[in-house]
Design an enzyme around this catalytic site. Sequence first.
Site, PDB file in Angstrom:
ATOM      1  N   ILE A  83       0.829  -1.211   0.000  1.00 36.11           N
ATOM      2  CA  ILE A  83       0.000   0.000   0.000  1.00 36.11           C
ATOM      3  C   ILE A  83       0.859   1.255   0.000  1.00 36.11           C
ATOM      4  O   ILE A  83       0.510   2.261  -0.624  1.00 36.11           O
ATOM      5  CB  ILE A  83      -1.002  -0.007   1.190  1.00 36.11           C
ATOM      6  CG1 ILE A  83      -2.028   1.122   1.024  1.00 36.11           C
ATOM      7  CG2 ILE A  83      -0.293   0.058   2.527  1.00 36.11           C
ATOM      8  CD1 ILE A  83      -2.864   1.035  -0.236  1.00 36.11           C
ATOM      9  N   GLY A 300      -5.564  -7.108   0.447  1.00 35.44           N
ATOM     10  CA  GLY A 300      -6.105  -6.151   1.398  1.00 35.44           C
ATOM     11  C   GLY A 300      -5.242  -4.903   1.449  1.00 35.44           C
ATOM     12  O   GLY A 300      -4.605  -4.544   0.460  1.00 35.44           O
ATOM     13  N   GLU A 301      -5.251  -4.230   2.600  1.00 35.54           N
ATOM     14  CA  GLU A 301      -4.467  -3.007   2.838  1.00 35.54           C
ATOM     15  C   GLU A 301      -5.008  -1.797   2.069  1.00 35.54           C
ATOM     16  O   GLU A 301      -4.494  -0.691   2.224  1.00 35.54           O
ATOM     17  CB  GLU A 301      -2.984  -3.182   2.461  1.00 35.54           C
ATOM     18  CG  GLU A 301      -2.254  -4.301   3.155  1.00 35.54           C
ATOM     19  CD  GLU A 301      -0.800  -4.437   2.706  1.00 35.54           C
ATOM     20  OE1 GLU A 301      -0.329  -3.600   1.892  1.00 35.54           O
ATOM     21  OE2 GLU A 301      -0.134  -5.384   3.150  1.00 35.54           O
ATOM     22  N   GLY A 302      -6.009  -1.985   1.205  1.00 37.20           N
ATOM     23  CA  GLY A 302      -6.412  -0.922   0.289  1.00 37.20           C
ATOM     24  C   GLY A 302      -5.642  -0.964  -1.008  1.00 37.20           C
ATOM     25  O   GLY A 302      -5.758  -0.065  -1.850  1.00 37.20           O
TER      26      GLY A 302
END
Length: 334
Positions: A83, A300-302
């Site tokens: 990210i 995930g994490e954006g």
Amino acid sequence: MKLKDQLQQKIDLKTKPTGALGQLERIALQIGSIQNTLTPELKKPAMLVFAGDHGLADAGVSPYPKEVTWQMVMNFCAGGAAINVFCKQNGIDLKVVDSGVDFYFPKDLPVVDCKVAMGTKNMLDEPAMTVEQCREARNLGAELVKAEAAAGCNVIGFGEMGIANTSASSLLMHRFMDLPIEQCTGRGAGMVGEKLDFKTSVLKTVSEKYKPETVEETLATFGGFEIAMMVGAMLEAKKQEMIILVDGFITTAATLTAIQFDASVRENCIFCHASEEQGHQMILEHLDAEPVLSLAMRLGEGSGAAVAYPVIQSAVNFLNQMSSFEDAGVSNKE
């Protein structure tokens, strides 16, 4: 003529066959509609990554130990995670939020302290959080978004970090979509074969233990602090008429939950990618969402939202900068 019709006409009269820019045209129409203008802008894009621990991790529903949550937050702070790379590449301001990590971070670290508690409770024994804690988390998420909006941001993405948060997301999906837990449970960070069967059986036991009646009680029972904070953040982003960049399975489960509180949140959401996590595609279909990208990601994490951002910027740019047939002196079809 309604603004939406004016936007569609502006899109159709660009120097291209009707519909030739595909999903970019739909994104441009959506963003123009959210901002209520024929000349939308993306200003000061932000990414909030919420981190929280889950008591259910103690039941062995993830192959990784709970300590990985705080260790990854340290990695975010050091700039070493995916990210970080993608936000830096695309000019997105990244903030890491401690929603409820079972660890005390040094005060000099760039972590936004919104810690509600040292992780949620083990759902095998008691609800993940109290209704009061759930409300506190949502309010904290909303305040963070208010601050971003006040600083001039109008497009915001959300990411998460929390060992066992696919389990919480599967339970929320199971309840809000009324699907068997088996359909909602995926491998997460690497649960396959017998391990996946074990994870599913644990979630089934948890589901059968509780009968929450309201949306708030359901989120408090099965959610995580980072998920609850994302829900509050999304509800506030809608109030601020911001564009909401939705990442993968956990963020989409949070979006599904936010929509239970306020259905109009859906209007402001751009679903950035199709996760490889089982269940994500079903939520996307349920929400009639067409993801921008499909890259077999499940981090995930954006990260998916950050990677999709340049595509979304392209949709705004063609709307504002591309010539119309009339401007370019190009003959349109009869």
